[in-house]
Design an enzyme around this catalytic site. Structure first.
Site, PDB file in Angstrom:
ATOM      1  N   ASP A   1       0.837  -1.192   0.000  1.00  0.00           N
ATOM      2  CA  ASP A   1       0.000   0.000   0.000  1.00  0.00           C
ATOM      3  C   ASP A   1       0.877   1.248   0.000  1.00  0.00           C
ATOM      4  O   ASP A   1       1.993   1.228   0.527  1.00  0.00           O
ATOM      5  CB  ASP A   1      -0.890   0.024   1.252  1.00  0.00           C
ATOM      6  CG  ASP A   1      -1.931  -1.078   1.230  1.00  0.00           C
ATOM      7  OD1 ASP A   1      -2.153  -1.657   0.161  1.00  0.00           O
ATOM      8  OD2 ASP A   1      -2.513  -1.347   2.302  1.00  0.00           O
ATOM      9  N   GLN A   2       0.346   2.328  -0.547  1.00  0.00           N
ATOM     10  CA  GLN A   2       1.105   3.585  -0.624  1.00  0.00           C
ATOM     11  C   GLN A   2       1.631   4.015   0.741  1.00  0.00           C
ATOM     12  O   GLN A   2       2.758   4.472   0.864  1.00  0.00           O
ATOM     13  CB  GLN A   2       0.232   4.692  -1.215  1.00  0.00           C
ATOM     14  CG  GLN A   2       0.961   6.031  -1.363  1.00  0.00           C
ATOM     15  CD  GLN A   2       0.119   7.074  -2.072  1.00  0.00           C
ATOM     16  OE1 GLN A   2      -1.036   6.841  -2.410  1.00  0.00           O
ATOM     17  NE2 GLN A   2       0.697   8.230  -2.312  1.00  0.00           N
TER      18      GLN A   2
END
Length: 538
Positions: free
Chosen positions: A384-385
């Site tokens: 995930d970012q």
């Protein structure tokens, strides 16, 4: 044309197999204190080597020793171009077709510069004239002649003195009374006369040489005064130029050299390649990727070698780096492992793993590595970012396929570390909650016992930290947002990961406290197990 395509320097088949930077242009951001860095990479060195070949073929440049530089930049549409610069003047010109323009401000002091340079040239000529006075050569010649004459007369007098000593001894043995007295007086008269002759020679020497010495001393004093005057004029011009020169950074902030370096700056500050290149990029919406500077031509002080790469000069460029790089989005990726088939990086929180589906040039681990390697590379899995930690990248499709198969068959052992917002009453266990991505509420994932895909996570408590709990997660499946949902959902741990804005509404916390700490897998080409680990940054 100032923006040059890569094909002007390297062919389309050019591949860099090792993109590790061997030097960083860096400086401290004046506002945040953060160290900002821009690499010199193998690709920019290859571009610079091509420019050297062009310089060698163009003999107009070969005799003039100076620094040259290239900057690899990215246009807003993602296309990569090259800009080039020279330090100071090139063949007496500040503006040359195909090279970046000088830093603005010089035109404001052009008249003063012309007048000052004329005065400096006149002073230089006067110093040369005073240094070449005919009296200097005349004094040198006469002084040498008198020195030789004095040496000759000294040798003669010393020889005569020895003879007189022998005669005195002989007279004392063979003569008596009046005859002895007369003989000794004669020897004394001869000695006195030789002393008079020596003093007369020195007097004549002084009478002739002293006026010449005075002329030379007056000329030397004048030279000293002229040099001080020249220094003062140069400083005055430099002060005016530094007040007029304006540099712009990637925040859009513009300051004069005088504002940037109020304590004074060495001559030539602002004329070097790096400030020219970075200023041009900042004022033309170009994103710097990497830079390289080298020396070409003769070095007046023999401290530079033609074709050698050099970093930012300590006196002129280095003090400006922090300001010039301010606002430049970091393009670095921390590589923790690399071989000819794969790369493992320690991704920072807030950075995408891959660009968006419709934004191929979006900032991400993959786009940054592609700009360094200048080749196609593929992310084997995603983080995930907002999640930090280990991310695997393949350098070819075969490696990608083999590693992907290990992930799909759950042969890759992953360990995450997280900080949960709240206290847990259980020390360890498993969370088995199927997850479903609602197409009407992307990217939100929810627990759905009917439509969800099997999702299994092991966990154990590492430590209690105030009201929060540090936990180790081992995901046995790899669903989107699996750890975040399993932590936050009441049927899981019921404690959201600290900083989770999607599942925990922690909008006042700067990052997601989730980190991919360890990864263990079979190397796809070599008979060995790779166990990669990185330190948890929180």
């Amino acid at each position: 044309m100032i923006l040059h395509p890569l094909s002007d320097f390297i062919n389309s088949n050019f591949i860099i197999s090792d993109a590790h930077p061997n030097y960083y242009y860096e400086g401290k951001c004046p506002q945040t204190g953060e160290i900002l860095r821009l690499p010199r990479t193998p690709l920019t060195k290859a571009i610079a080597n091509s420019l050297m070949q062009q310089l060698e073929q163009n003999h107009l440049y070969s005799y003039e020793g100076k620094m040259y530089g290239i900057l690899l930049v990215e246009l807003p549409n993602g296309e990569q171009k090259v800009i080039k610069a020279f330090s100071g003047l090139l063949n007496g010109n500040s503006v040359v077709t195909g090279w970046v323009l000088p830093i603005p401000g010089r035109e404001e002091v052009a008249l003063l510069e012309t007048q000052t340079l004329a005065k400096l040239a006149a002073i230089k000529q006067e110093i040369i004239t005073l240094g070449q006075l005919p009296e200097r050569e005349e004094y040198k010649t006469l002084s040498a002649e008198y020195t030789q004459e004095l040496q000759a007369i000294s040798l003669h007098h010393n020889h005569s003195k020895l003879q007189r000593q022998e005669q005195r001894q002989k007279f004392c043995q063979t003569l008596t009374d009046e005859s002895l007295k007369i003989a000794l007086e004669k020897l004394e008269t001869e000695s006195r006369q030789q002393g008079i002759d020596r003093r007369n020679l020195k007097r004549r020497q002084n009478e002739i040489l002293q006026p010449l010495q005075q002329i030379i001393a007056d000329a030397d004093r004048k030279i000293t005064e002229l040099k001080q005057q020249r220094k003062q004029l140069s400083r005055q011009l430099q002060t005016e130029m530094h007040a007029a020169y304006s540099l712009t950074n990637f925040q859009g902030q513009s300051l004069s050299l005088q504002q940037l370096l109020p304590r004074g700056t060495p001559t030539g500050t602002g004329e070097c390649c790096a400030p020219k290149l970075l200023h041009y990029a900042a004022t033309n919406q170009l994103k710097p990727l990497a830079m390289a500077e080298f020396w070409w031509g003769n070095s007046p002080s023999d401290d530079k070698r033609q074709g050698e790469f050099y970093g930012a000069c300590l006196e002129r460029c280095q003090p400006l780096m922090g300001f010039l790089l301010s606002g430049l989005k970091p393009n670095k990726v921390e590589i923790i492992y690399e071989d000819e088939w794969l790369i493992a990086v320690n991704k920072s929180s807030g950075l995408l793993s891959v660009p968006g589906r419709y934004s191929h040039n979006q900032d991400s681990v993959i786009s940054r590595l592609r700009s360094l390697y200048h080749q196609e590379i593929i992310a084997v899995h995603r983080l995930d970012q907002d999640t930090s930690g280990i991310l695997l990248i393949a350098k070819d499709i075969v490696t990608y396929s083999r590693l992907s198969q290990q992930f799909q068959q759950r042969q890759v052992h992953k360990i995450y570390e997280a900080l949960l917002a709240g206290s847990l009453n259980i020390q360890e266990g498993e969370i088995n909650l199927p997850l479903w991505g609602n197409p009407d509420n992307r990217p939100y994932q929810e627990v759905d016992l009917e439509r969800g895909k099997p999702s299994l996570t092991r966990f154990c408590v590492i430590d209690k930290e105030g009201d929060d709990t540090r936990v180790e997660f081992i995901p046995l499946t790899g669903r989107t947002h699996q750890l975040r949902v399993h932590a936050a959902d009441k049927r899981g741990l019921g404690k959201a990961i600290l900083g989770d804005k999607l599942y925990g509404n922690h909008h006042d916390i700067s990052r997601l406290y989730l980190h991919a700490r360890e990864l263990r897998f079979q190397h796809p080409h070599v008979e060995k197990i790779l166990h990669l680990q990185v330190k948890t940054p929180f």
